[in-house]
Design an enzyme around this catalytic site. Structure first.
Site, PDB file in Angstrom:
ATOM      1  CB  CYS A 186      -0.933   0.005   1.223  1.00  0.00           C
ATOM      2  SG  CYS A 186      -2.076   1.412   1.220  1.00  0.00           S
TER       3      CYS A 186
ATOM      4  CB  CYS B 125     -11.240   2.486   2.725  1.00  0.00           C
ATOM      5  SG  CYS B 125     -12.730   3.518   2.645  1.00  0.00           S
TER       6      CYS B 125
ATOM      7  CB  CYS C  99     -11.770   4.613   6.233  1.00  0.00           C
ATOM      8  SG  CYS C  99     -13.542   4.227   6.305  1.00  0.00           S
TER       9      CYS C  99
ATOM     10  CG  HIS D 121     -16.755   3.638   2.702  1.00  0.00           C
ATOM     11  ND1 HIS D 121     -16.096   3.780   3.898  1.00  0.00           N
ATOM     12  CD2 HIS D 121     -17.612   4.697   2.605  1.00  0.00           C
ATOM     13  CE1 HIS D 121     -16.509   4.876   4.506  1.00  0.00           C
ATOM     14  NE2 HIS D 121     -17.437   5.454   3.747  1.00  0.00           N
ATOM     15  CB  CYS D 122     -21.646   0.743   4.061  1.00  0.00           C
ATOM     16  SG  CYS D 122     -23.438   0.948   4.130  1.00  0.00           S
TER      17      CYS D 122
END
Length: 341
Positions: A126, A141, A144, A154-155
């Site tokens: 990453c 994400c 986030c 992601h909700c």
């Protein structure tokens, strides 16, 4: 602009962004309140026959109203707990320890337990999370601003990512949403017919019709979404894996498992989401190993138990034309699944 002014501007942007992200949560709270008030405050009161002398009340209707209040109350409490836990539980991130640094010598040993690699066959890393090594099913994400273990998606409706540690709570949130809405739709229809046949006050008629219409719309929407997540669970897939891997690289083939992490039985796939204990599957409590989420290939995975599956994934590499390292076959029947991240 001075450094102090710049920091102040960034803080203001963060406050504005936080307020914007909270709007879906407030919308969910508003919709849940409308459905609950309409069901308990209008429909159930019609069944209980408030305002009618006790001697003239229909005891069967009163009993029916009491049962419906009891059932809805239980489902509503479980829904609230699931929503709170799905929102407040952190989905899980890469450990902040030296061995998870991509440049660490220990990373090579850790990566041998994982199967996902880049298109070039190299280990995943990453670039946003201080150059950390990314284990299987882990994705960054950007909302986030952190890497999420076994990230599903992601909700915005729960203001959180759905990942390894809160996937069960999100799944149960959908389950109890479906139960509550189906209960409202099928039981409140009686009040809709009653208000249409009798001269009921306009506000009562409007509340019942509006609540029933809203519940039908939400029931159809969420039931379909819930069925999709049942299918994903039984296929051992996350939403990201379904979108990025299945639809782009895999053609339907009944002889090949949809996911590289699929268990030998459907019970194992369900346990990966709801936990090991069958009696706790529908209870919003954590039943997963606290140190899990870092590796998903085990002795019960079909890539390990079925040699034909490993060979099938290997041959798939030639048919789909994936780059070398995308679906490489190891000495054991594992397959390295390529990732676009």
């Amino acid at each position: 602009m001075s450094a102090r002014s710049k920091r102040y501007a960034e803080q203001e942007d963060d406050r504005t962004l936080w307020t914007t992200k909270m709007l879906p949560v407030l919308f969910i709270a508003m919709v849940a309140t409308i459905v609950t008030v309409t069901y308990l405050g209008v429909h159930c009161q019609l069944l209980l026959q408030r305002g009618v002398p006790v001697s003239q009340r229909d005891p069967r209707q009163v009993f029916k109203g009491q049962i419906q209040i009891f059932l809805y109350g239980i489902v509503a409490v479980l829904w609230t707990i699931c929503y709170s836990r799905a929102t407040l539980t952190r989905p899980g991130t890469i450990p902040n320890t030296p061995e998870w640094s991509f440049d660490s010598p220990q990373t090579e040993a850790i990566s041998s337990l994982n199967i996902e690699k880049k298109r070039t066959g190299e280990r995943r890393q990453c670039k946003w999370c201080h150059n950390k090594y990314k284990p299987d099913r882990c994705h960054h994400c950007r909302v986030c601003r952190v890497c999420i273990l076994k990230m599903d998606h992601h909700c915005p409706w729960i203001y959180n990512c759905v990942g390894y540690r809160n996937h069960k709570f999100f799944f149960l949130l959908l389950f109890y949403s479906v139960l509550a809405l189906q209960l409202v739709v099928w039981t409140m229809w009686e009040s809709v017919r009653y208000t249409m046949k009798h001269e009921s006050p306009f506000l009562v008629m409007f509340a019942v019709l509006f609540g029933e219409t809203l519940s039908i719309f939400l029931a159809l929407l969420i039931t379909g979404f819930f069925c999709f997540h049942i299918w994903l669970m039984l296929r051992a897939l996350t939403t990201i894996e379904f979108c990025e891997k299945t639809t782009k690289r895999m053609k339907p083939d009944a002889s090949i498992p949809t996911s590289a992490y699929k268990k030998a039985s459907w019970i194992g796939d369900v346990q990966e989401v709801l936990g090991k204990d069958f009696f706790l599957w529908l209870v919003p409590v954590t039943d997963l190993p606290p140190d899990g989420g870092l590796t998903f290939v085990s002795e019960t995975t079909m890539l390990t138990t079925d040699m034909h599956v490993g060979k099938a994934y290997s041959s798939r590499q030639h048919k789909t034309g994936l780059p070398r390292g995308g679906l490489a076959t190891h000495s054991t029947p594992r397959a390295a699944v390529s990732s676009s991240e």
